[in-house]
Design an enzyme around this catalytic site. Structure first.
Site, mmCIF file in Angstrom:
data_model
loop_
_atom_site.group_PDB
_atom_site.id
_atom_site.type_symbol
_atom_site.label_atom_id
_atom_site.label_comp_id
_atom_site.label_asym_id
_atom_site.label_seq_id
_atom_site.Cartn_x
_atom_site.Cartn_y
_atom_site.Cartn_z
ATOM 1 C CG ASP A 536 37.407 62.504 39.475
ATOM 2 O OD1 ASP A 536 38.272 63.059 39.018
ATOM 3 O OD2 ASP A 536 37.444 62.132 40.957
ATOM 4 C CD GLU A 616 37.657 27.355 40.296
ATOM 5 O OE1 GLU A 616 36.497 27.826 40.769
ATOM 6 O OE2 GLU A 616 38.734 26.952 41.046
#
Ligand code: GLA
Length: 735
Positions: A536, A616
């Site tokens: 928020d 990777e």
């Protein structure tokens, strides 16, 4: 003229920003009436829209005499009180000493000043005298002496207006506030939709658009946090508004605790919108002279759809809400050990991960849960913020030194608001948690909420954490909060003040965070509440980033990050590459796609680097380099949602454009691959039509107009969930 204007003759206040206008008027009997919010319509006063008729069963204030057309039940108001003939949802409810509860608010005075008001102990937008103006309108209730100061912060350039309310008891008797909304907005019609963002743990901020209907509709949290379930950011929009066109209004509550956003369509098809602290388990007693301030609401209006509305909020937060110096700075790309090890690690394992991290070009190692107390699982240890020497045998300072000697920064996870029953702290101070006398407590993840309303509790916890931080030079803190607030009762407060616990808890949390960032001004601070349970605007005042969700699955993240982007800047969303099959969903997504999704946020990795294949590792090195090259776009650029994950497109694509429009990045995911595939044409946004842009991969040159109007084909791929990656730069720009 932009800013705040008062017309003495007509008693109309006009607030003007770059593209919006807001009006209210002091009318008969000193009532403050709302006139208008929307596009700037020039030198007009919109009082002509108010037509008063005699409405059956809508009462009239005594001062109106025999005028049966003046009724607060139907008039649009700025801030409505209870018990005055207005039967709609209202903003203020109080209880007086004699048990009565009416409050009749009348205009008393106003002040206009340069700069932005601030709120004591609460997060709020800040603004210099050049950036903002403040209007304070004082209303009062004659009988009780309660003064209600309506605060308006006007930011002309940022295109936002903020609102908050300060109550002051200037009477002789006690007044207990039962409901104090931060703002009210009365619209003259009901032909609107509400867009809100609901969800659950690990699936936050799902977008939903609903038509308004007669009666009351609401979104809210009673969990003591803003919550995973509903976000305190709501949009009211015209029926026809889209991403690119149409009118809409965004409302963001700058608060991280219980909230309620209520919308009522009344008998006259008018719409009332209120937002603020949830009245559930809330009351606040004001003795003579006492003051109470509500949290702030940030409001914005867009006449160019949701895209423009998001840009307004993103820019406003980045420049005048988030205080951290990191807000537009490159953030360290991190490795977090949570999904790599959970609680099972020792110093050797951590150092191995750190070594790998350094090798692939990461900047920071973050030690997550499990490093302290007797924390071998989530059943114990919270509250004991000293190192767990069974796992980290040589102590934290020595471990951190080794990590720093590798050239990495160091970050640490804490959960300061909690205590485990199985902890030294709980054994010593069982009264330090929230608990209702004589009742069994509700448990959640085996932990209890500390009574953060108590200063001695806050001091104790912060001192322990500061001691750890001082001993090992911590660069980053992740502040977690892993249960809803419950057992709401403070043994330290008198009975009549128990209604203040939820709010005082929040004020206590804000105070602790303020102490943390004041003491360590260079600290990078990330908030978290089981992922995005406290995502928020309040939290962004303290931390420039928030862990967006405990769900790291790249495909679910498309929805989570999409929803979050409506109200919050992309640079505030913590997003990590994790392992596949994903720990939350079991889904497998290509490594490259996971990186594309995580790089639409504050980027990092959260997996066991020791288990990566050599291929990777090479890919990760490339991803980190690429992120660093485009990070400034995430931090400071404009963000466009080119498609929605809820549409029936086979792809989800988004775009960043630099403020000077010379550079743009287009990223996304092809959701499905089909045999004999269609060619999908993607049209970009926000570019300069006659500028020449070069595709940094193929070298092809396009005009901005071609990219925006003719579009570019998405490359046909093979396999599901392939990444989409384009970067275009103005021709001849150095890259
Ligand atoms: C929460 C956080 C996770 C992790 C765990 C540790 O769920 O959101 O990222 O830190 O706690 O317990």
């Amino acid at each position: 003229m932009k800013g705040i204007i008062y017309n003495e003759k007509t008693k109309v206040f006009t607030l003007r920003t770059r593209n919006s206008m807001y009006q209210m008027q002091v009318r008969q009997h000193d009532t403050l009436v709302h006139l208008y919010y929307g596009a700037d319509v020039g030198d007009m006063e919109i009082d002509y829209r108010i037509i008063s008729l005699d409405r059956g069963f809508s009462g009239n204030p005594y001062e109106a005499g025999n005028d049966r057309t003046f009724s607060l039940d139907v008039l649009p108001q700025e801030y409505s009180g209870y018990g005055n003939g207005d039967y709609r949802i209202n903003s203020l409810e109080v209880e007086h000493e004699d048990g009565s509860d009416a409050v009749h608010l009348r205009y008393k005075s106003h002040e206009i000043c340069k700069g932005k008001y601030s709120l004591k102990g609460l997060p709020a937008m800040f603004g210099t005298e050049e950036e903002a103006e403040t209007l304070k309108i004082t209303l009062y209730d004659r009988v009780s002496g309660l003064q209600v100061h309506l605060l308006y912060g006007v930011f002309p350039e940022l295109d936002v207006i903020t609102r908050a309310v300060r109550m002051e008891n200037q009477g002789e008797k006690q007044v207990t506030i039962q409901r104090a909304m931060s703002m009210e907005m009365d619209y003259p019609n009901m032909h609107m939709d509400m867009v809100h963002f609901y969800g659950r743990h690990a699936m936050e901020r799902i977008k939903e658009r609903l038509p308004l209907h007669h009666g009351v509709q609401s979104v809210e949290s009673k969990r003591g946090t803003s919550s995973h379930q509903h976000n305190p950011f709501v949009i009211l929009t015209d029926k026809t508004t889209t991403e690119k066109s149409g009118d809409c209004y965004g409302y963001a509550l700058v608060y991280s605790g219980n909230f309620r956003c209520e919308i009522e369509v009344d008998q006259m098809n008018q719409t009332r919108f209120v937002m603020g602290i949830h009245p559930y388990h809330f009351s606040y007693r004001l003795n003579k002279g006492d003051i109470f301030e509500t949290p702030e609401v940030i409001m914005a209006y867009s006449d160019r759809g949701f895209g423009r509305l998001s840009h307004i909020f993103h820019d406003a937060y980045r420049s005048n809400l988030i205080r951290s110096k990191y807000v537009t700075m490159p953030r360290p790309v991190l490795i977090n050990n949570w999904e790599a090890t959970y609680f099972e690690f020792n110093d050797e394992k951590l150092l191995n991960i750190a070594k790998e991290a350094k090798e692939i070009g990461l900047d920071m190692f973050v030690l997550d849960d499990g490093w302290f107390g007797k924390r071998d699982s989530d059943i114990s240890g919270l509250g004991d913020w000293t190192v767990n020497e069974n796992k980290i045998k040589e102590g934290l300072p020595a471990l951190v030194k080794k990590i720093k000697d590798m050239g990495l920064k160091f970050g640490l996870w804490i959960e300061p608001e909690m205590v485990s029953e199985d902890s030294e702290l709980y054994r010593r101070h069982p009264e330090w948690c929230l608990r209702i006398p004589q009742r069994n407590m509700n448990r959640s993840r085996f932990q209890l909420n500390l009574d953060i309303t108590r200063k001695e509790v806050r001091d104790y916890i912060m001192e322990q954490i500061f001691a750890v931080m001082d001993s090992c030079d911590v660069d980053y803190i992740k502040w977690d909060m892993n249960r809803s607030v419950d057992n709401v009762y403070s043994l330290a407060l008198p009975n009549e003040r128990q209604g203040e616990v939820f709010h005082r808890y929040m004020l206590g949390v804000y105070e602790m965070m303020e102490r943390l960032i004041t003491r360590y001004p260079d600290l990078l601070f990330e908030n978290c509440s089981g992922g995005g349970g406290r995502f928020d605007a309040g939290m962004l005042y303290y931390s420039p980033q928030i862990w967006c969700s405990d769900n790291t699955d790249a495909i679910d993240r498309l929805k989570i990050q999409y929803g979050t982007s409506f109200g919050y800047p992309i640079s505030t969303m913590g997003a990590h590459v994790s392992v596949c099959p994903n720990h939350q969903t079991g889904r497998s997504v290509p490594f490259e796609t996971r990186a594309v999704v995580a790089s639409a946020g504050t980027f990092g990795y959260e997996l066991d680097l020791e288990k990566l294949t050599p291929q990777e590792k090479e890919l990760a090195k490339k991803q980190i380099k690429e992120y660093k090259k485009m990070e400034h776009l995430v931090q400071t650029g404009d963000y466009y949602r080119l498609t929605s994950p809820y549409s029936n497109h086979d792809y989800v694509v988004w775009q960043f454009v630099s403020k000077d429009k010379r550079e743009t990045l287009v990223n996304g995911v092809m959701l499905r691959n089909e045999a004999n595939p269609h060619i999908h044409i993607l049209r970009l946004e926000g570019l300069i039509p006659d500028m020449h842009y070069q595709d940094m991969e193929s070298g092809n040159i396009y005009t901005g107009a071609a990219l925006m109007k003719a579009g570019v084909p998405l490359p046909p791929g093979s396999g599901d969930y392939q990444p989409v990656k384009f970067r275009f730069c103005a021709k001849n720009d150095e890259q």
